[in-house]
Design an enzyme around this catalytic site. Sequence first.
Site, PDB file in Angstrom:
ATOM      1  N   MET C  12     113.739 135.773  53.411  1.00  0.00           N
ATOM      2  CA  MET C  12     115.051 136.252  53.816  1.00  0.00           C
ATOM      3  C   MET C  12     115.365 137.610  53.204  1.00  0.00           C
ATOM      4  O   MET C  12     115.862 138.496  53.897  1.00  0.00           O
ATOM      5  CB  MET C  12     116.121 135.243  53.455  1.00  0.00           C
ATOM      6  N   ARG C  37      99.203 132.098  53.945  1.00  0.00           N
ATOM      7  CA  ARG C  37      99.482 131.507  55.253  1.00  0.00           C
ATOM      8  C   ARG C  37      99.766 132.576  56.299  1.00  0.00           C
ATOM      9  O   ARG C  37      99.454 132.444  57.472  1.00  0.00           O
ATOM     10  CB  ARG C  37     100.696 130.587  55.120  1.00  0.00           C
ATOM     11  N   SER C  38     100.399 133.672  55.871  1.00  0.00           N
ATOM     12  CA  SER C  38     100.780 134.729  56.813  1.00  0.00           C
ATOM     13  C   SER C  38      99.753 135.859  56.862  1.00  0.00           C
ATOM     14  O   SER C  38      99.658 136.567  57.870  1.00  0.00           O
ATOM     15  CB  SER C  38     102.125 135.325  56.396  1.00  0.00           C
ATOM     16  N   CYS C 148     122.578 138.387  42.489  1.00  0.00           N
ATOM     17  CA  CYS C 148     123.574 138.820  43.477  1.00  0.00           C
ATOM     18  C   CYS C 148     125.014 138.728  42.989  1.00  0.00           C
ATOM     19  O   CYS C 148     125.803 139.657  43.174  1.00  0.00           O
ATOM     20  CB  CYS C 148     123.421 138.012  44.765  1.00  0.00           C
ATOM     21  N   ARG C 234     129.177 126.840  45.594  1.00  0.00           N
ATOM     22  CA  ARG C 234     128.643 127.195  46.913  1.00  0.00           C
ATOM     23  C   ARG C 234     129.662 126.775  47.982  1.00  0.00           C
ATOM     24  O   ARG C 234     130.174 125.649  47.934  1.00  0.00           O
ATOM     25  CB  ARG C 234     127.332 126.447  47.131  1.00  0.00           C
ATOM     26  N   HIS C 241     129.435 136.895  48.917  1.00  0.00           N
ATOM     27  CA  HIS C 241     129.952 136.114  47.791  1.00  0.00           C
ATOM     28  C   HIS C 241     131.378 136.560  47.490  1.00  0.00           C
ATOM     29  O   HIS C 241     131.665 137.758  47.437  1.00  0.00           O
ATOM     30  CB  HIS C 241     129.097 136.347  46.543  1.00  0.00           C
ATOM     31  N   ASN C 328     125.794 139.468  49.458  1.00  0.00           N
ATOM     32  CA  ASN C 328     124.822 138.980  48.487  1.00  0.00           C
ATOM     33  C   ASN C 328     123.381 139.341  48.805  1.00  0.00           C
ATOM     34  O   ASN C 328     122.576 139.494  47.896  1.00  0.00           O
ATOM     35  CB  ASN C 328     124.941 137.468  48.313  1.00  0.00           C
TER      36      ASN C 328
END
Lengths: 349, 349, 349, 349
Positions: C12, C37-38, C148, C234, C241, C328
């Site tokens: 991400m 894997r990639s 963050c 959260r 945030h 964030n």
Amino acid sequence: MVNVGVLGATGMVGQRFIQLLDNHPDFEITSLAASSRSAGKRYEDSTNWYLDDEMPKSVKDMIVVETDPKAMDSDVDIVFSSLPSEFAEKVERDFAKDFVVASNASANRMKKNIPLVIPEVNPQFLDMIEFQQKENNWDGFIVTNPNCSTIALTLTLKPIIDNFNIKSVRVSTMQAVSGAGYNGVPSMAIVDNILPYIGEEEEKMESETLHLLGSFDGNEVINADFKLSASCHRVPVIDGHTESVFIELDDEFEIDDVKDNMANFKALPQELNLFSAPENPVIVKDEMDRPQPRMDRNASNGMSVSVGRLRKDQYFDNSFKYVLVGHNTIRGAAGASLLNAELINDIIL
Amino acid sequence: MVNVGVLGATGMVGQRFIQLLDNHPDFEITSLAASSRSAGKRYEDSTNWYLDDEMPKSVKDMIVVETDPKAMDSDVDIVFSSLPSEFAEKVERDFAKDFVVASNASANRMKKNIPLVIPEVNPQFLDMIEFQQKENNWDGFIVTNPNCSTIALTLTLKPIIDNFNIKSVRVSTMQAVSGAGYNGVPSMAIVDNILPYIGEEEEKMESETLHLLGSFDGNEVINADFKLSASCHRVPVIDGHTESVFIELDDEFEIDDVKDNMANFKALPQELNLFSAPENPVIVKDEMDRPQPRMDRNASNGMSVSVGRLRKDQYFDNSFKYVLVGHNTIRGAAGASLLNAELINDIIL
Amino acid sequence: MVNVGVLGATGMVGQRFIQLLDNHPDFEITSLAASSRSAGKRYEDSTNWYLDDEMPKSVKDMIVVETDPKAMDSDVDIVFSSLPSEFAEKVERDFAKDFVVASNASANRMKKNIPLVIPEVNPQFLDMIEFQQKENNWDGFIVTNPNCSTIALTLTLKPIIDNFNIKSVRVSTMQAVSGAGYNGVPSMAIVDNILPYIGEEEEKMESETLHLLGSFDGNEVINADFKLSASCHRVPVIDGHTESVFIELDDEFEIDDVKDNMANFKALPQELNLFSAPENPVIVKDEMDRPQPRMDRNASNGMSVSVGRLRKDQYFDNSFKYVLVGHNTIRGAAGASLLNAELINDIIL
Amino acid sequence: MVNVGVLGATGMVGQRFIQLLDNHPDFEITSLAASSRSAGKRYEDSTNWYLDDEMPKSVKDMIVVETDPKAMDSDVDIVFSSLPSEFAEKVERDFAKDFVVASNASANRMKKNIPLVIPEVNPQFLDMIEFQQKENNWDGFIVTNPNCSTIALTLTLKPIIDNFNIKSVRVSTMQAVSGAGYNGVPSMAIVDNILPYIGEEEEKMESETLHLLGSFDGNEVINADFKLSASCHRVPVIDGHTESVFIELDDEFEIDDVKDNMANFKALPQELNLFSAPENPVIVKDEMDRPQPRMDRNASNGMSVSVGRLRKDQYFDNSFKYVLVGHNTIRGAAGASLLNAELINDIIL
């Protein structure tokens, strides 16, 4: 530059008009009209700005005027209307005496000689304008766009009906809360929930879609000749309507032909290269889990409808289904009126 | 009291089994089985309890055992299975040698002589048990219940098919995230969003529904004779699947007849007064904006399906549509297996 | 142009790096590294793209390489790291032999002679680089950015500590789900809910903030001299945030002075006119009900922190409170590393 | 049985009153009052029922009366008030001439001689009643309960202040949307968002808490002697307020002492065994990630406040922090008035 005004400028669709008109190459906002409560104030002071993008600087200091043709700058040519239905019918007719009215309101849609238009679908309905002006002895005229959920559906049906005989369409919608206006859906009603009813939405979807895909014979609109049923639901999504569509054709077909016709669909706005026209009105996604409203609503700045999960039915003959996502307040509202106005500006004004 | 065990006891459906079996008048939990990671620990220590209601005190101190017939108390008669599909097929067959297995797993559904049953819909499929036991030389047997979205749909179709000739059914679902298991749907995927794809869900809905409404001729199941298409979508709702259903009949009908048949529908579980059987398997709501998942999922402790917006189609002949809500982890999973077990306990054991 | 690589390119934060580096005037991506894997696949084929904006065309066809310095193009100067903590410590050290590593991972933050930097706050910590290189005999080096939630808080504390004596800070956070990674927070855990715990987050916020606002004496960092407590939660928000901050000063003050110092705060990145530097690192909102994450997270392309509700405490002496919102995964992650790299490129390379 | 009436019976808190009074052992609803729009109609016909549980059958056929003491059954002893603030002050005074008014409205809270009471915290404030009746020459009287967020906080502060010297309290809230009433928070405002402002909420929390924990000297209330600051925020949660609390004591302490005092806290309602009194007003959770609103709001039928994450501050002396969850419309509103009425019924009437 064409000077334009916005009616209902402080509301949610009004704000989208302002956002989309900011830095427009052909249109320049010179008048913002709203209710008496706002009239006389600076736009920034009268408006609770809802959009994630900042309010354009160009409108902050404009003084909001009354929703009255006399209050409008005389050099305005086009007014965009996002008036509430209950006022729109009369007020838009008042404006049509002198102005081109590109309306997102439902009140004057489907009225005789008032074109209900999606530029990619039925631009020929603009032929009604001449009759409208004569009948009413107006210098201006009204052109309307359909309901948000209708637009997304109809854009995807157009490349199908152009290439196949549609027998029936059933559609179940999952509509964003912005479609009901800022205060339309309380959070208490929709967090961890779905509302299975949206007032008059199904009736609009059914009648408008058959009308748009029909033909205008110079006198009246002959509806398209297929059966249609809609079931409309509200979901906890901010923007972007999702629709699950079941189609039955008269004849055998290849699913890849449907896909190609959708993916390659281009129409008049693309030929004319209108500013707000997306390169592809319909974008076909190959991923298993698309389209999704949060990921696809902004495709082509919110002007394309995304289609995915195009697949044949296993038990029905000549049938297929798909899912679509379209931005309800851009392609489904303000962007629809704007594209209508761009088309009119190009071929009529 | 019949002693029962739960396989997959620490998972989400396993927890629902425990919740529903707490204070049950006929069944008493004496064994909880889970993976090796949990085996040997107190249930409370091995389980991340997901449900809003507290964990029943009776299970907190039970020691979790391995998922192995030998680890099960010998005085257990019925085991409830919410095993992951990949293990369920073999493990359930191992247990069936000695135990009645009431399974919510999909692995053994639709296998020859393994009844897939909704007690209100096709209790006669339990006749397969005799063949199943003979064929495998088992003392026990397996009975399965359908997929969550299938159960809710099929319960509403049963009073229709009993009274009318169904020509076709199309259904578009809006399914809760709990249907995918606790970690199934990341929040990043579903907040302000919809997922238009659920793996194998449409295939299960289509095949299971036609199977359940079909007939068992003593040898095999003859599917119901109508066409069916499903489109499945995930929405930001915790519990409760919503389904939008379009029905076409062969003949003319009155919508009030459909309504009355649904509202008055009773079947074997109601006659036998089974403990978990709702008074009305289908509850018909008159309010314009119901059913809603947050408001209606717990109807009859989650065992009734709520139907609303029952209305005729304006453009189609012999057609109507409605919206339903059913609790996916109660009526659609643990409650389904439990009602199967109650029926078996009443008429077979 | 400086050639750059991205480690953890499919994740991400990796995707944010790619998004922010697209069309960057000084940096050009020439290598994308990810797990085995990639590796060897086209970037588009190996990545489940999470962002609302489309994947930049420039990276679609790039072949992903192993996370290994030898696999990196030799003409790369800077690598951006969003590696998982468990690998980051060693792997980043391996890369630092030859490359500048601008890292968002927590593993090497706070290590001796590895600068933890926010360009507007403590650019002087870059003096550590010389010691780092000597000590390790590296040609490259590692520079890290904070957590963050720390970054957003610290950016707002900097103009305060520059002008007042801070006695204590208490902060309660409401953090977006994207902070936990794509699969970090199940929807079952957060729809209609709040999670009152984020692993190690409070410890990081407390220690990193005091470190960043402290001083580097050429040998070690002397923490800032005030007390700090964080409570981290959260909430069901995708990005952005929100933090509620209570500040106690040593002395009397005017709230407008605090406001002016925040609103007018500029620092080295603004002076140097770095490409990703926002005009105002802190934006002060006057509206009663701002900042809000959905409305303010994208301020200055996600690089500004928005502050609002700046007000005195009525019962405490020398105290005030405010609410902040920061993006964030942009200002709090990928944008932070990028601004560090821009600063280094400007003053060191 | 004591006959009771409900003022504002069709609203959200009014519905909670009806839900909680259903099957109450001592109170029986005999009058339901609401605005003129509803008066004269059956309760079921005048009410849009918001709660997940069904409307109790006992009230469906009751005819709603005007909000007027003369319209109330003369055999009513206690009226529960959830009137809107703007009407409550005068109307409640009118009713107090003849009835006991147990009010959740804010209008008469904090007025001289009108007790603001939480039964576990300051039952001695009921001594004001005698003065209130004399002063106004009333046969009835008014008793009020605090704001929802105040009640949850104060219940957790009471066992602390009874055993330690509190120096200061800072609290940051994450409040459910139901606290604003059904139409209070539009979904457009809160999906994927947080609102950092709730009108007058912080002022109420600060003043009411110090008042409740103060003392009544027979003439006026002397506020508790510590400092308090609140920052209030709205989050996308249906029911259940979450609060993050920072406490500073005068002296050293053991965190386990705080925990034991909270967990073992019992007070007058528990001694008197009042029907709605929870066994434990404060429940202390040991799990790292609790309390959570969806999981803990219904603890003890919504009448307990759950506390978790009780931990010392690492940088502050004599300081600790915790998170609490309380049900805002049960313990924080209707249940609060009900427990007040049960206390009054037990010791005064």
